[in-house]
Design an enzyme around this catalytic site. Structure first.
Site, mmCIF file in Angstrom:
data_model
loop_
_atom_site.group_PDB
_atom_site.id
_atom_site.type_symbol
_atom_site.label_atom_id
_atom_site.label_comp_id
_atom_site.label_asym_id
_atom_site.label_seq_id
_atom_site.Cartn_x
_atom_site.Cartn_y
_atom_site.Cartn_z
ATOM 1 C CE LYS A 14 25.549 148.455 -17.958
ATOM 2 N NZ LYS A 14 24.682 148.300 -19.160
ATOM 3 C CE1 TYR A 54 19.841 147.575 -15.637
ATOM 4 C CE2 TYR A 54 21.184 145.868 -14.623
ATOM 5 C CZ TYR A 54 21.058 146.981 -15.447
ATOM 6 O OH TYR A 54 22.166 147.504 -16.065
ATOM 7 N NE ARG A 119 19.522 157.150 -20.089
ATOM 8 C CZ ARG A 119 19.266 155.844 -20.082
ATOM 9 N NH1 ARG A 119 19.792 155.060 -19.141
ATOM 10 N NH2 ARG A 119 18.516 155.297 -21.005
ATOM 11 C CB THR A 125 20.085 151.046 -24.734
ATOM 12 O OG1 THR A 125 19.324 151.847 -23.840
ATOM 13 C CG2 THR A 125 20.332 149.681 -24.132
ATOM 14 N NE ARG A 136 25.260 152.904 -22.666
ATOM 15 C CZ ARG A 136 24.046 152.907 -22.125
ATOM 16 N NH1 ARG A 136 23.057 153.537 -22.722
ATOM 17 N NH2 ARG A 136 23.827 152.280 -20.988
ATOM 18 C CG ASN A 156 25.340 149.305 -22.687
ATOM 19 O OD1 ASN A 156 25.791 148.912 -21.604
ATOM 20 N ND2 ASN A 156 24.059 149.489 -22.893
ATOM 21 C CG HIS A 159 23.068 151.613 -14.773
ATOM 22 N ND1 HIS A 159 21.855 151.338 -15.363
ATOM 23 C CD2 HIS A 159 22.798 152.401 -13.700
ATOM 24 C CE1 HIS A 159 20.895 151.914 -14.648
ATOM 25 N NE2 HIS A 159 21.438 152.572 -13.636
ATOM 26 C CD GLU A 170 19.073 153.137 -11.255
ATOM 27 O OE1 GLU A 170 18.460 152.498 -12.125
ATOM 28 O OE2 GLU A 170 19.958 153.972 -11.530
#
Ligand code: ADP
Ligand code: MG
Length: 201
Positions: A14, A54, A119, A125, A136, A156, A159, A170
């Site tokens: 991001k 999203y 992940r 998140t 993160r 954060n 994505h 996606e």
């Protein structure tokens, strides 16, 4: 069934990740696990592109609201609203601003359990509660409370697709087929071969 090593996931660094000059650090985290980079580009996404991204999952708005409310309650705090859909819609509006504020790096990573592994290394998140050792958890200090009180998205850095089905929707939203490379990494032999033949001279 495709071999597990063919699993792919979308990662977007991001605008805050690019501004914090963490692009190399973030790529290193995924690369060193053995994942293969099969697509990468830098772009400033449009508001519509972010909104479609999203809402590819029709349940995302409600889920994101529920997740936030649960996090407030777990800390003994009162959420800004008890209506997950209202909260989720506000998050989407803030994400439209956040992700269009500057260039992002979109990438596709491939390998066994790519979605789940990415992940895990990316972390939860909310940076305040994401595990130490995750990207993160190690590089940001934001929280639901801080973001919500300033009416902005949680910063954060990344994505990452949340599930295989999310990734499958996606990836074509961000990449054309010809922008993704099909190639072999020599190290895949060590990661995936049943017998480690041919190592000894
Ligand atoms: P993840 O990115 O971990 O998959 P979600 O899909 O639930 O998380 O949410 C997407 C993004 O929206 C998050 O990464 C974060 O930047 C932002 N976000 C989620 N919930 C909130 C919230 N309550 N307030 C502000 N921003 C939020
Ligand atoms: Mg998500």
């Amino acid at each position: 069934m495709a071999h597990a090593k063919a699993e792919r996931t979308l990662v977007v660094i991001k605008p805050d990740g690019v501004q914090r000059t963490l692009v190399g650090e973030i790529i290193k985290r995924y690369e060193r696990m053995g994942l293969k980079l099969v697509g990468m580009k830098m772009l400033v996404p449009s508001h519509d592109h972010v909104e479609v991204h999203y809402t590819l999952d029709p349940h995302w708005i409600k889920n994101v609201g529920e997740k936030s409310i649960e996090s407030y309650k777990k800390k003994g705090l009162t959420p800004p609203t008890d209506d997950p859909i209202k909260l989720g819609k506000g998050v989407l509006e803030n994400l439209r601003k956040y992700l269009t504020s500057g260039p992002v790096i979109a990438m596709v990573w491939q390998g066994a359990h790519a979605v789940q592994i990415v992940r895990k290394v990316t972390g939860g998140t909310e940076p305040l509660s994401s595990d130490v050792g995750t990207i993160r958890g190690d590089f940001v200090l934001d929280s639901y409370q801080m973001a919500d009180s300033d009416t902005r998205a949680i910063r954060n850095l990344i994505h990452a697709s949340g599930s295989v089905s999310e990734a499958e929707k996606e990836i074509p939203h961000w990449f054309k087929g010809e922008e993704l490379m099909n190639y072999r990494l020599v190290q895949e032999q060590i990661l995936y071969d049943v017998n480690l033949d041919g190592l000894l001279e």
